[in-house]
Structures are given as structure tokens and as C-alpha cells.
Design a protein around this motif. Structure first.
Motif, PDB file in Angstrom:
ATOM      1  N   UNK A   1       0.862  -1.173   0.000  1.00 51.95           N
ATOM      2  CA  UNK A   1       0.000   0.000   0.000  1.00 51.95           C
ATOM      3  C   UNK A   1       0.905   1.230   0.000  1.00 51.95           C
ATOM      4  N   UNK A   2       0.709   2.097  -0.997  1.00 49.89           N
ATOM      5  CA  UNK A   2       1.512   3.317  -1.104  1.00 49.89           C
ATOM      6  C   UNK A   2       0.578   4.472  -1.434  1.00 49.89           C
ATOM      7  N   UNK A   3      -0.125   4.942  -0.395  1.00 49.87           N
ATOM      8  CA  UNK A   3      -1.147   5.972  -0.577  1.00 49.87           C
ATOM      9  C   UNK A   3      -1.016   7.033   0.505  1.00 49.87           C
ATOM     10  N   UNK A   4      -1.653   8.165   0.263  1.00 44.21           N
ATOM     11  CA  UNK A   4      -1.571   9.268   1.211  1.00 44.21           C
ATOM     12  C   UNK A   4      -2.457   9.112   2.427  1.00 44.21           C
ATOM     13  N   UNK A   5      -3.548   8.360   2.313  1.00 43.16           N
ATOM     14  CA  UNK A   5      -4.502   8.219   3.412  1.00 43.16           C
ATOM     15  C   UNK A   5      -4.039   7.183   4.424  1.00 43.16           C
ATOM     16  N   UNK A   6      -3.704   7.626   5.625  1.00 46.48           N
ATOM     17  CA  UNK A   6      -3.267   6.704   6.675  1.00 46.48           C
ATOM     18  C   UNK A   6      -4.393   5.770   7.091  1.00 46.48           C
ATOM     19  N   UNK A   7      -5.618   6.276   7.170  1.00 49.85           N
ATOM     20  CA  UNK A   7      -6.745   5.451   7.618  1.00 49.85           C
ATOM     21  C   UNK A   7      -7.062   4.367   6.603  1.00 49.85           C
ATOM     22  N   UNK A   8      -7.039   4.718   5.307  1.00 51.62           N
ATOM     23  CA  UNK A   8      -7.314   3.723   4.270  1.00 51.62           C
ATOM     24  C   UNK A   8      -6.226   2.652   4.262  1.00 51.62           C
ATOM     25  N   UNK A   9      -4.974   3.079   4.354  1.00 55.72           N
ATOM     26  CA  UNK A   9      -3.872   2.116   4.415  1.00 55.72           C
ATOM     27  C   UNK A   9      -4.011   1.213   5.634  1.00 55.72           C
ATOM     28  N   UNK A  10      -4.423   1.794   6.759  1.00 58.43           N
ATOM     29  CA  UNK A  10      -4.533   1.024   8.001  1.00 58.43           C
ATOM     30  C   UNK A  10      -5.594  -0.056   7.901  1.00 58.43           C
TER      31      UNK A  10
END
Length: 503
Positions: free
Chosen positions: A69-78
């Protein structure tokens, strides 16, 4: 030590509405996380199967497919990482702010088969290299989640099965990859639970990308103890104040710069932070000036600065002073060794070696030939320090040591001599070549600076003669990591290039 997935399932059954992952715009309860994980797992399985030429996972995974996962949203990645924890899967978080060459390299060398990213440059570069895996955007991933039949519920997996792929670096040096098993993470959670305050129902705010090991650890320890993981993509003092008040945050985890920002903003309205009980910092030294500032503004808030390494886990913490004297946690053993590997006596400066149950087995061979552990299970990330019984005096990395006229000088100790001095902002000591002495210390100051005689007099009062800077420079802004830590290597490069002003 209770398995992470078992805790999630038990809390979902006993307290289904308790928040598990809370972001700025979305949240998941524990019951919601269990159901969400079924769709995450099903979507991941479909996307791996869609690969044109499925990449072979690094042999150290024992064939378990890797999802990055390489995205800006910490919650979505979590929610993706947490959702896969109860399945046969290895998750990786790649910082989207890394140079493209580094992001590309870790995907190609580790055998990552699925990448969820909002970075078009990575997608294009993977296609150009003929990579046979699958790459999707976060929106595409959510669409597929809606389409798939949910997977069976998550289960408690084998202790020795890898479930996380982490990286030691990536901003200025080639990343080294390593795996963490569930047993290793459970050992780490046992240490943090005993010393750093994650508990059932505790609301922890951990601002920063999930690619930060500090943020990822906070997520895992919250879920493993039945707590609440409140996440943010970055630290914004005003927004964080609002969330601390609204979400009744009692525990804040971040880099020391966050503690400084909290101090600054809390001066205007300390009552807003009435629920806050504990601030835990890691990733960099915690200066005494930050500790004193927070105590003055929020006297009821405890501040703990821990020391650890992503590869090894939590090692110890400091609860007073300038953060350089670290008390080792129970179960953590330490040695100081010289360049030959010989163990040094108490008080001698050398390389720190640690023996800990949470330590990774080693770096993935495809990413480096460097060894993390020796044959006895002792590990080092090449930090330098001195031992005094069970107290570690942390000096820094090997690059933080200068040798001048045969003397070992800790550049971090030079930095600390100027901490909190009126009229002096941030500083960074570096080593400059010297024909007779080998090297001498130079100090680079950020912003306005007093005259050299004043600086020299201050240094002579606090430092050994060989550590007093011989040369003085200033620069408008010192280079820093996204977490606020000064990049000493880049500072030295500025000096070598003549891009600083001589005082």
C-alpha cells in the motif's frame, strides 16, 4: 501475549461498537473491522489472481503473496493492513514520498504482487519495466471490494508466519527490507503494553503516514490491546487540537516535533487538551527543551521518549533529561562492541548490539547483503552509545561520530550543548576534513545567530576542547525529514558545496 487477531475478534464480540480505526473522514468499529477485513481479503485475492505474470514473493516469506500500500490516506492504508492480519498475507507500506527509484526497487526486488497506490509515476514505471503484478488506485480497490463475495472470517494465524514487510530507509539511501512474524510483533506489543500505555479502550492519536514504522506500531499495538487507533495523514496543530477534544484522545504518539507543535498550540487554549494524559515520542532524540516546554503548558500530561528500531522493536525509554539516557526494558539485553566485534566495558563508546524477542530474523537477501543479526541472535542497526549498567547513553548513528586527533566526538552531544539557548535555533554539528587532525567539528546554525565569540564561549563552557566547533556557519533552513528530524548527512553536503554562510 494474545494474538492480534484474537483480540480483534474478542473485542468485536464483546464491544462491537468500540472504535477500532478512526480517520479524519471515516471510522471502523471493531465489528465493522472484522466485516471489512473479509472484503479486503477477497479483493486482494482477486487482484493477485489477475496478475499477468504473478511475481514470486521473496523466499523468506515462504510463498506468502505480498500486498503493498503506497497511498496518502493513513486510515485507508490502516484498514487494508489490519484487514489482512487475519489471513495468509504479507502487507507492506511504501512511503509515496520516497524517490521513484526506491519505490520501484522495493516492488521489483521483494516480489510484491499487488500495489495499491495513488501515484501515477509508480504505475507507469512498473509498466515500463514489464512488471507482471497488479496495480490499482484506492478507488479501484474500493470498487472491487464492493463487487466481491466476502472471504471467510479472519482467523488466528501461526505465530511464525510473516505478516508484515517493512523497510529500514528509503529517503536518502537504498531501502533494506525485512519481515516481521506475528510472534515478533506480539513480543513488541508486550513491551509497549508494559511501558508505553496502550490499553483496552484507550484512544490513541498517531498522526503521520502508515509507512512510518512509528505510526504502524501504534496501529498494531492499539488493535492488539483493544484500544482505539485514531489516525491522520499528517500533523496539523489546529486540526489535531480539535480532534483531541472531540474524540477524547488520552494518548498521543509521534515524533518529538509533534510534542513541540502541541506545546505551541496548547498555550492558546490548554483546556482543549484536558483529556490528554500521555505523549509518547520516538524516531528521534527528545530534547530537554521540548520536555520542559510541554510540562509548563500541560503539567498533567506525561511525556515518554522511547528508543527503538523498526528491525528490533522497542528497546528502552527516557522520562527525564535530554533523552540521551535510555533505561533498557526488561527482557532487552545490550552490548557495546568495537570495530572488531569485541565487547567493550561500561562507559566505552562503540556500536550498540541488542538481543530482543521482537527482532526480525534479518534483511531480505534481494535488497541487501548486510546482516542484521549475528549467529548468537544479537542485532545492530549501527547506533553508537555507551552502557552504564542497564542505562544506555545514546550517541547516534555511526555518521554521528567524528574522529579528531584520535578523539571520538559525538556530534549529537555538540548539538545538545546548544539546545534551548536563547537566540539560537536549530543546529547541526558536522565533521570537516583537517590535514593534521583528520577532522574538526563545524556547527551549522539555522536562521539568525550570535557572533562567533559568543558561540565559542558557550561551547567552551559545555564541551571538551576537542569537541568545541572550529568553524561556524549559518543557513536559512536546515534539511529535515518529513518527520522533522535534521538530516546531518545533507547538512554536511551543503557545507562541502559551499551553500552555507561562514560566520
Amino acid at each position: 501475549m494474545v494474538p492480534i487477531t484474537r483480540t480483534v475478534l474478542e473485542v468485536a464480540a464483546a464491544h462491537p461498537d468500540r472504535p477500532a480505526i478512526v480517520g479524519p473522514d471515516e471510522s471502523l468499529s471493531y465489528a465493522g473491522l472484522v466485516e471489512d477485513s473479509r472484503r479486503v481479503a477477497a479483493a486482494v485475492e482477486r487482484l493477485h489472481a489477475a496478475a499477468t505474470v504473478p511475481p514470486v514473493p521473496a523466499p523468506e516469506t515462504r510463498g506468502i503473496p505480498i500486498t503493498a500500500v503506497s497511498i496518502g490516506s493513513a486510515a485507508h492504508a490502516a484498514r487494508i493492513v489490519a484487514g489482512l492480519a487475519g489471513y495468509r498475507a504479507v502487507s507492506a507500506t511504501i512511503d509515496p514520498r520516497w524517490p521513484l527509484a526506491h519505490r520501484l526497487r522495493v516492488v521489483l526486488t521483494t516480489g510484491i504482487g499487488l500495489v495499491v497506490t495513488d501515484s501515477e509515476d509508480l504505475r507507469d514505471a512498473l509498466a515500463a519495466r514489464g512488471w507482471g503484478g497488479t496495480v490499482v488506485t484506492p478507488d479501484e480497490f474500493r470498487r472491487i471490494e464492493r463487487e466481491v463475495e466476502p472471504a471467510p472470517p479472519p482467523t488466528v494465524r501461526d505465530d511464525d508466519e510473516a505478516f508484515l514487510l517493512l523497510f529500514s530507509s528509503g529517503t536518502t539511501s537504498e531501502p533494506k527490507a525485512f519481515l516481521k512474524t506475528r510472534r515478533q510483533y506480539r513480543a513488541n506489543v508486550a513491551v509497549s503494553s508494559a511501558h508505553l500505555g496502550p490499553e483496552p479502550g484507550v484512544a490513541t492519536l498517531a498522526p503521520g503516514p502508515l509507512s512510518y514504522s512509528l505510526t504502524l506500531y501504534a496501529l498494531i499495538e492499539c488493535l492488539a490491546t483493544g484500544g482505539e487507533a485514531h489516525l491522520a495523514d499528517a500533523f496539523d496543530p489546529i486540526t489535531m487540537g480539535q480532534r483531541i477534544e472531540r474524540e477524547r484522545i488520552t494518548r498521543l504518539v509521534g515524533v518529538p516535533a509533534i510534542a513541540q507543535a502541541l506545546t505551541d498550540v496548547a498555550r492558546r487554549d490548554p483546556a482543549r487538551y484536558a483529556t490528554l494524559d500521555l505523549v509518547v515520542t520516538g524516531g528521534a532524540n527528545l530534547p530537554a527543551s521540548i520536555r520542559a516546554g510541554l510540562a509548563a503548558v500541560l503539567p498533567g500530561v506525561r511525556l515518554i521518549g522511547y528508543y527503538g528500531a523498526a528491525e528490533i522493536g522497542f528497546i528502552g525509554d527516557g522520562r527525564d533529561g535530554d533523552g540521551t539516557r535510555i533505561h533498557l526494558y526488561d527482557g532487552i539485553d545490550a552490548q557495546i562492541r568495537d570495530e572488531t566485534g569485541a565487547v567493550l566495558p561500561d562507559g566505552a563508546l562503540g556500536t550498540l548490539w541488542i538481543h530482543a524477542a521482537a527482532c526480525s530474523d534479518g534483511y531480505l537477501a534481494a535488497t541487501t547483503d548486510e546482516r542484521l543479526r549475528d549467529d548468537g541472535g544479537w542485532a545492530t542497526v549501527h547506533d553508537q552509545g555507551r552502557l552504564h549498567g542497564r542505562t544506555l547513553e545514546l550517541v547516534g548513528r555511526a555518521g554521528d561520530i567524528a574522529i579528531s586527533g584520535g578523539h571520538k566526538i559525538a556530534l549529537t552531544e555538540v548539538d545538545r550543548a546548544f539546545d534551548g539557548v536563547p537566540g539560537i535555533g536549530a543546529v547541526s554539528a558536522v565533521a570537516e576534513p583537517h590535514e593534521q587532525l583528520g577532522a574538526v567539528v563545524a556547527l551549522v546554525l539555522e536562521g539568525d545567530a550570535p557572533d562567533v565569540e559568543t558561540l565559542r564561549a558557550h561551547a567552551r563552557e559545555r564541551l571538551a576542547p576537542q569537541a568545541v566547533p572550529r568553524r561556524w556557519y549559518r543557513v536559512d533552513e536546515l534539511p529535515r525529514t518529513v518527520g522533522g528530524k535534521i538530516r546531518r548527512g545533507e547538512v554536511a553536503s551543503l557545507v562541502r558545496a559551499g551553500r552555507v554562510a561562514r560566520l
